[in-house]
Design a protein around this motif. Structure first.
Motif, short mmCIF file in Angstrom:
data_model
loop_
_atom_site.label_atom_id
_atom_site.label_comp_id
_atom_site.label_asym_id
_atom_site.label_seq_id
_atom_site.Cartn_x
_atom_site.Cartn_y
_atom_site.Cartn_z
N SER A 1 -52.50 8.06 -56.52
CA SER A 1 -53.13 8.16 -55.64
C SER A 1 -52.11 9.52 -54.63
CB SER A 1 -52.36 7.14 -54.79
OG SER A 1 -50.94 7.28 -54.09
N ALA A 2 -52.87 10.22 -53.87
CA ALA A 2 -52.92 11.45 -53.41
C ALA A 2 -51.54 11.77 -52.27
CB ALA A 2 -53.70 12.12 -52.18
N THR A 3 -51.23 10.70 -51.94
CA THR A 3 -49.72 10.54 -51.27
C THR A 3 -48.81 8.95 -51.45
OG1 THR A 3 -51.51 8.74 -49.61
CG2 THR A 3 -50.94 11.75 -49.14
N TYR A 4 -48.67 7.79 -52.30
CA TYR A 4 -48.50 6.67 -52.61
C TYR A 4 -47.92 7.22 -53.59
CZ TYR A 4 -48.08 5.22 -48.01
OH TYR A 4 -48.13 5.01 -46.60
N GLY A 5 -48.07 8.31 -54.58
CA GLY A 5 -47.62 7.89 -55.79
C GLY A 5 -48.66 7.22 -56.97
N LYS A 6 -48.16 6.06 -58.42
CA LYS A 6 -49.50 6.09 -58.66
C LYS A 6 -48.96 4.55 -58.04
CE LYS A 6 -47.45 6.85 -63.10
NZ LYS A 6 -46.45 8.17 -63.44
N VAL A 7 -50.72 3.83 -58.12
CA VAL A 7 -50.74 2.62 -57.68
C VAL A 7 -51.48 1.67 -58.84
CG1 VAL A 7 -52.14 1.32 -56.01
CG2 VAL A 7 -51.18 3.65 -55.55
N LEU A 8 -50.68 -0.30 -58.72
CA LEU A 8 -51.25 -0.97 -59.69
C LEU A 8 -52.18 -2.20 -58.77
CD1 LEU A 8 -51.31 -2.99 -61.93
CD2 LEU A 8 -49.15 -3.75 -61.48
N VAL A 9 -53.80 -2.19 -59.29
CA VAL A 9 -54.71 -2.89 -58.65
C VAL A 9 -54.89 -4.78 -59.40
CG1 VAL A 9 -56.59 -2.61 -57.83
CG2 VAL A 9 -55.50 -0.65 -56.90
N LEU A 10 -54.51 -5.50 -59.00
CA LEU A 10 -55.37 -6.40 -59.69
C LEU A 10 -56.42 -7.30 -58.57
CD1 LEU A 10 -51.55 -8.33 -61.02
CD2 LEU A 10 -53.05 -6.64 -62.38
N ASP A 11 -57.68 -7.23 -59.60
CA ASP A 11 -58.99 -8.01 -58.95
C ASP A 11 -58.68 -6.98 -57.40
OD1 ASP A 11 -58.65 -11.61 -60.43
OD2 ASP A 11 -59.12 -9.38 -61.03
N GLY A 12 -58.93 -6.26 -57.54
CA GLY A 12 -59.09 -5.28 -56.36
C GLY A 12 -57.52 -5.19 -55.28
N VAL A 13 -57.01 -6.02 -55.72
CA VAL A 13 -55.98 -6.24 -54.32
C VAL A 13 -54.31 -5.20 -54.78
CG1 VAL A 13 -54.15 -7.60 -53.35
CG2 VAL A 13 -56.78 -9.02 -53.80
N ILE A 14 -53.94 -4.53 -53.89
CA ILE A 14 -52.94 -3.83 -54.29
C ILE A 14 -51.93 -4.78 -55.17
CG2 ILE A 14 -50.87 -2.14 -53.30
CD1 ILE A 14 -53.81 -1.19 -51.76
N GLN A 15 -50.70 -4.35 -55.65
CA GLN A 15 -49.80 -5.14 -56.20
C GLN A 15 -48.96 -3.96 -55.68
OE1 GLN A 15 -49.93 -8.14 -57.12
NE2 GLN A 15 -51.91 -7.97 -56.59
N LEU A 16 -49.03 -3.07 -56.01
CA LEU A 16 -47.69 -1.43 -55.92
C LEU A 16 -48.24 -1.08 -55.81
CD1 LEU A 16 -46.33 -0.20 -58.41
CD2 LEU A 16 -45.81 -2.53 -59.32
N THR A 17 -47.31 0.02 -55.39
CA THR A 17 -47.12 1.77 -55.63
C THR A 17 -46.24 2.46 -55.48
OG1 THR A 17 -46.65 2.33 -52.81
CG2 THR A 17 -49.01 1.80 -53.55
N GLU A 18 -45.77 3.38 -56.29
CA GLU A 18 -44.03 4.14 -56.22
C GLU A 18 -43.77 4.49 -55.33
OE1 GLU A 18 -44.49 5.70 -60.67
OE2 GLU A 18 -45.86 7.01 -59.57
N ARG A 19 -44.57 4.40 -54.13
CA ARG A 19 -44.25 4.91 -52.98
C ARG A 19 -42.81 3.77 -52.52
NH1 ARG A 19 -47.20 8.82 -48.45
NH2 ARG A 19 -45.49 7.81 -46.72
N ASP A 20 -43.42 2.80 -51.92
CA ASP A 20 -43.34 1.56 -51.28
C ASP A 20 -43.06 0.53 -51.86
OD1 ASP A 20 -46.41 0.59 -49.52
OD2 ASP A 20 -45.60 -0.01 -52.05
N GLU A 21 -42.50 0.38 -53.17
CA GLU A 21 -42.72 -0.52 -54.09
C GLU A 21 -40.62 -1.46 -53.54
OE1 GLU A 21 -40.29 -0.68 -57.29
OE2 GLU A 21 -40.51 1.00 -57.05
N CYS A 22 -40.46 -0.10 -53.94
CA CYS A 22 -38.72 -0.46 -53.61
C CYS A 22 -38.75 -1.47 -51.92
CB CYS A 22 -38.03 1.51 -53.13
SG CYS A 22 -38.73 1.70 -51.11
N ALA A 23 -39.34 -1.53 -51.00
CA ALA A 23 -39.07 -2.44 -50.44
C ALA A 23 -39.65 -3.17 -50.34
CB ALA A 23 -40.08 -2.03 -49.25
N TYR A 24 -40.60 -3.83 -51.45
CA TYR A 24 -40.94 -5.20 -51.74
C TYR A 24 -39.79 -6.11 -52.74
CZ TYR A 24 -43.32 -9.16 -53.93
OH TYR A 24 -43.47 -9.98 -54.31
#
Ligand code: JA2
Length: 290
Positions: free
Chosen positions: A41-64
């Motif tokens: 992504s341009a501003t959230y780092g790499k993003v993992l998507v499963l069946d079109g649903v965001i599962q984690l991004t490098e920028r905010d995965e720490c919170a979850y």
């Protein structure tokens, strides 16, 4: 579809869609269970998507990852045996490994592609698999729990995707019952429990089921994750009958327990632990009445 943008459109959150600007698609595949995609992504780092649903991004995965792990583990003294259901990215394993009292970490993830993709594209998340205490079981968490000896675990973390797709059974009563049997007296479970803005009905059912099954404490906590729908996600914290657990006041503070060889916590601390259980009135009304 706007070129260069990914929008998270789903019947689980009708009429709204969080979007992220896409720089480059890094992986696209179809496992036995779901479509798997990784994009830069341009501003959230790499993003993992499963069946079109965001599962984690490098920028905010720490919170979850930090909240779903430390809310349960900081609520009991000396957790030793921990089970993770789902969480194939490895982020929860990374957080569990911070607790020096833990001796055994089992993880049961149904989709091997999620594990492999996380190791390749999210090394700072999948680092959790490197801990020698970790054993990976690739398979269905429902079947795994049925085979577990009663009273085995101190803590179980259910890091599931949403109830549409492979994780559907992880939101149903029989599964919560098998979790309860796999926990020792006074053991704790923490599950991914959706959004108070979007899913109050799902939460209502989960709370009602948990109150019937878990005879210790049953509490709902929530936190901010900008890239999850409505920007918040919740957790169901339950304990089995036995030594009492007060989820709202951490007795096993990790603040100083953090292992020096790991990166410091980015999100969790003991104040935000207690604050996570403060609910808006519309949610309190439903959750406290069940
Ligand atoms: N719509 C909210 C989805 C929350 C997903 C949480 C989550 N993120 C994950 C990454 C890999 C495997 C399982 C996961 N579960």
């Amino acid at each position: 579809v706007i070129p260069g943008w990914f929008s998270e459109i789903s019947p689980m959150w009708p009429g709204e869609a969080h979007s992220l600007k896409v720089e480059k698609i890094l992986f696209q595949g179809k496992s036995d269970y779901q479509n798997v995609m990784v994009f830069q992504s341009a501003t959230y780092g790499k993003v993992l998507v499963l069946d079109g649903v965001i599962q984690l991004t490098e920028r905010d995965e720490c919170a979850y990852q930090e909240m779903i792990t430390h809310l349960p583990l900081c609520s009991i003294p000396n957790p030793k045996k921990v089970l993770v259901i789902g969480g194939g990215d490895g982020g929860v394993l990374r957080e569990v490994a911070r607790h020096s009292s833990v001796e055994q970490i089992d993880i049961c993830e149904i989709d091997k592609m999620v594990v492999d993709v996380s190791k390749q594209y999210f090394p700072d998340v999948a680092v959790g698999y490197e801990d020698p205490r970790v054993t990976l079981h690739v398979g269905d968490g429902v079947a795994f729990l049925k085979a577990v000896t009663e009273g085995t675990y101190d803590a179980i973390i259910v890091d599931s995707s949403d109830p549409i797709g492979p994780a559907q059974e992880l939101f149903e009563k029989p599964f919560f019952h098998s979790v309860s049997k796999a926990l020792r007296p006074g053991g704790v479970v923490c599950t991914q429990a959706e959004s108070i803005w979007l899913h109050m009905h799902i939460i209502e059912d989960i709370v009602a089921n948990c109150r019937q099954i878990f005879k210790g404490s049953v509490n709902y906590a929530w936190t901010t994750v900008p890239t999850y729908p409505s920007g918040v996600i919740g957790f169901m914290l339950c304990s089995t009958e036995g030594p009492s657990v007060d989820f709202k006041h951490p007795i096993n503070p990790i603040d100083d327990d953090a292992d020096k060889t790991q990166k410091p916590l980015k999100f969790y601390n003991s104040e935000i632990h207690s604050a996570a259980f403060c609910l808006p009135s519309f949610a309190k009304k439903v959750i406290d009445s069940k």
